[in-house]
Design an enzyme around this catalytic site. Structure first.
Site, PDB file in Angstrom:
ATOM      1  CE  LYS A  41      -0.314  -0.107   5.012  1.00 37.99           C
ATOM      2  NZ  LYS A  41      -1.027  -0.672   6.160  1.00 37.99           N
ATOM      3  NE  ARG A 139      -7.218   0.520  10.719  1.00 35.92           N
ATOM      4  CZ  ARG A 139      -5.956   0.370  10.300  1.00 35.92           C
ATOM      5  NH1 ARG A 139      -5.121   1.381  10.348  1.00 35.92           N
ATOM      6  NH2 ARG A 139      -5.532  -0.776   9.840  1.00 35.92           N
ATOM      7  CG  HIS A 168      -4.197  -4.341  11.594  1.00 27.45           C
ATOM      8  ND1 HIS A 168      -3.021  -4.904  11.143  1.00 27.45           N
ATOM      9  CD2 HIS A 168      -3.980  -3.008  11.620  1.00 27.45           C
ATOM     10  CE1 HIS A 168      -2.129  -3.940  10.911  1.00 27.45           C
ATOM     11  NE2 HIS A 168      -2.688  -2.784  11.204  1.00 27.45           N
ATOM     12  NE  ARG A 224      -2.726  -8.014   7.524  1.00 24.34           N
ATOM     13  CZ  ARG A 224      -3.410  -8.382   8.609  1.00 24.34           C
ATOM     14  NH1 ARG A 224      -4.081  -9.534   8.610  1.00 24.34           N
ATOM     15  NH2 ARG A 224      -3.441  -7.613   9.679  1.00 24.34           N
ATOM     16  CE1 TYR A 268       9.918  32.670   1.527  1.00 20.04           C
ATOM     17  CE2 TYR A 268      10.176  30.298   1.716  1.00 20.04           C
ATOM     18  CZ  TYR A 268       9.894  31.421   0.959  1.00 20.04           C
ATOM     19  OH  TYR A 268       9.586  31.291  -0.370  1.00 20.04           O
ATOM     20  CB  CYS A 315      11.966  26.690   0.706  1.00 20.29           C
ATOM     21  SG  CYS A 315      13.054  27.892   1.490  1.00 20.29           S
ATOM     22  CG  ASP A 317       9.590  23.002  -5.027  1.00 25.79           C
ATOM     23  OD1 ASP A 317       9.376  21.782  -4.899  1.00 25.79           O
ATOM     24  OD2 ASP A 317       8.733  23.798  -5.433  1.00 25.79           O
TER      25      ASP A 317
HETATM   26  C1  LIG Z   1      -0.148  -1.655   6.811  1.00 26.41           C
HETATM   27  C2  LIG Z   1      -0.715  -2.935   7.264  1.00 26.41           C
HETATM   28  C3  LIG Z   1       0.108  -4.040   7.507  1.00 26.41           C
HETATM   29  C4  LIG Z   1       1.621  -3.965   7.479  1.00 26.41           C
HETATM   30  O1  LIG Z   1       2.079  -3.421   8.691  1.00 26.41           O
HETATM   31  P1  LIG Z   1       3.661  -3.233   9.001  1.00 26.41           P
HETATM   32  O2  LIG Z   1       3.686  -2.730  10.388  1.00 26.41           O
HETATM   33  O3  LIG Z   1       4.150  -2.222   8.015  1.00 26.41           O
HETATM   34  O4  LIG Z   1       4.298  -4.550   8.813  1.00 26.41           O
HETATM   35  C5  LIG Z   1      -0.509  -5.239   7.799  1.00 26.41           C
HETATM   36  N1  LIG Z   1      -1.849  -5.341   7.878  1.00 26.41           N
HETATM   37  C6  LIG Z   1      -2.676  -4.293   7.681  1.00 26.41           C
HETATM   38  C7  LIG Z   1      -4.148  -4.460   7.782  1.00 26.41           C
HETATM   39  C8  LIG Z   1      -2.137  -3.054   7.365  1.00 26.41           C
HETATM   40  O5  LIG Z   1      -2.946  -2.005   7.170  1.00 26.41           O
END
Ligand SMILES: *Cc1c(COP(=O)(O)O)cnc(C)c1O
Length: 377
Positions: A41, A139, A168, A224, A268, A315, A317
């Site tokens: 992602k 969540r 999660h 994951r 700035y 700044c 850029d």
């Molecule tokens: C982003 C995410 C992960 C990965 O998490 P890390 O801490 O980067 O390994 C796994 N599962 C879900 C649902 C996530 O949103």
């Protein structure tokens, strides 16, 4: 097509050898029956989703996760044929695209099941979905009660195939393991409900990177990882981290040098005033490219293998650094914002500490407009 590095002053170089190395380090924690869903992602945490997914495919990864349908479609357009799970919410207007691009939804909302079921009825075989249970993240995710209602009231259309059940972890990198263990307990309860309703789910997944390293009992059949693939972690000091290599380097070049006198100021709001004759190098990168403005008068870069401190306000850029102590700096010299030069190194973790955030945000903030170069070390 590869981009020659001398065409652009600023590039993010992605080391695919380091990516493969990190994947191997994570695999060492897993039993042979546990599979990996690589999280790509947010443009693979800034590394480039398409190229990262392609490189990971070559390393045997057959499952990817992204947040949105748009991200999934982009991977399909690039020719990724592996399974792609959409971790984020799916809106009813997007369901046609979901099926057209063979993307696998994570369902957290019972109301979506009817619509998915209707669309899936047109498919030759049951369409895979994953159900998400909230076990403490607060969540997305079904409550235990919603899960029971769906499974025992036959609310899961027969045109859908329950390929996965997931949750999660909220605190896998926290100091106390207790809350995470409580999440395992709730996840096990949800899996029991699934089994008792007569479903055999091939994929059960809970662990992110920190969960993989710290909690073998969180592995289930699939994990994951995200951040550790890219070479970073947020493990507490009590947990030995795996041997990870940062994958991304960010470099630019000196575009101008000037000598300023005591009393003269830089950038700035005149927040930096020279106390001695000071040599300033101007760099063509700023907060619109992801260089956080909190690095003003604080962050460092590497030039000729030495550290130079950012002076004045960052700044949009451009950014200025003090190179008084570094000999022979010339226009065109390579400047490392993230990465190694000589024996010195600056990591996304260092920048996170200077700016009060985490390596994840530093990496994701690197603008899409900066070309990514892919190399093997
Ligand atoms: C982003 C995410 C992960 C990965 O998490 P890390 O801490 O980067 O390994 C796994 N599962 C879900 C649902 C996530 O949103």
């Amino acid at each position: 097509m590869p981009i020659p590095s001398d065409v652009f002053p600023t590039v993010a170089t992605v080391d695919l050898t380091a990516l493969a190395h990190n994947l191997l380090q994570l695999r060492r924690f897993l039993s042979p029956s546990c599979d990996i869903m690589a999280v790509v992602k947010a443009n693979a945490y800034g590394h480039g989703a398409v190229e990262t997914a392609q490189a990971l495919s070559h390393q045997g990864i057959v499952r990817f996760a992204v947040f949105s349908i748009e991200e999934g479609i982009a991977l399909r357009h690039a020719g990724i044929t592996a399974s792609i799970v959409i971790l984020g919410p799916v809106f009813s207007q997007q369901v046609e695209d979901l099926f057209a691009y063979r993307l696998t939804p994570v369902v957290s909302d019972p109301a979506l099941l009817t619509l998915l079921g209707q669309c899936a009825a047109r498919c030759a075989s049951p369409y895979p979905i994953h159900l998400k249970i909230d076990t403490g993240m607060g969540r997305l995710g079904l409550t235990q009660g919603e899960l029971e209602t769906i499974l025992t009231n036959h609310a899961l259309p027969s045109s859908l195939f329950l390929e996965g059940v997931m949750s999660h972890l909220a605190d896998s990198d926290g100091l106390e393991p207790g809350p995470t263990e409580q999440q395992f307990h709730l996840f096990d309860r949800a899996l029991k409900v699934v089994r008792e309703a007569g479903f055999s789910t091939p994929l059960m997944h809970l662990a992110n990177s920190a969960g993989i390293v710290r909690f073998p009992s969180a592995h289930y059949s699939l994990v994951r990882p995200g951040i550790m693939l890219y070479g970073y972690h947020t493990l507490p000091p009590s947990v030995p981290p795996p041997d990870l290599r940062p994958v991304l380097s960010l470099t630019t070049r000196v575009v101008q040098l000037r000598l300023i006198q005591p009393g003269e100021t830089v950038s700035y709001n005149r927040t930096f005033m020279a106390r001695r004759p000071t040599r300033i190098a101007v760099l063509p990168i700023g907060y619109s490219s992801g260089i956080n403005r909190r690095l003003s008068n604080r962050g460092q870069v590497l030039i000729r293998g030495q550290r130079a401190t950012i002076v004045g306000i960052v700044c949009m850029d451009m950014v200025m650094v003090d190179v008084t102590e570094i000999h022979d700096v010339a226009v065109g010299d390579e400047v490392v914002l993230i990465g190694q030069q000589g024996t010195e190194r600056i990591t996304a973790q260092d920048i996170a500490e200077w700016t009060g955030t985490i390596s994840y945000e530093v990496l994701c903030a690197i603008s899409h407009k900066i070309p990514r170069l892919y190399c093997s070390s």
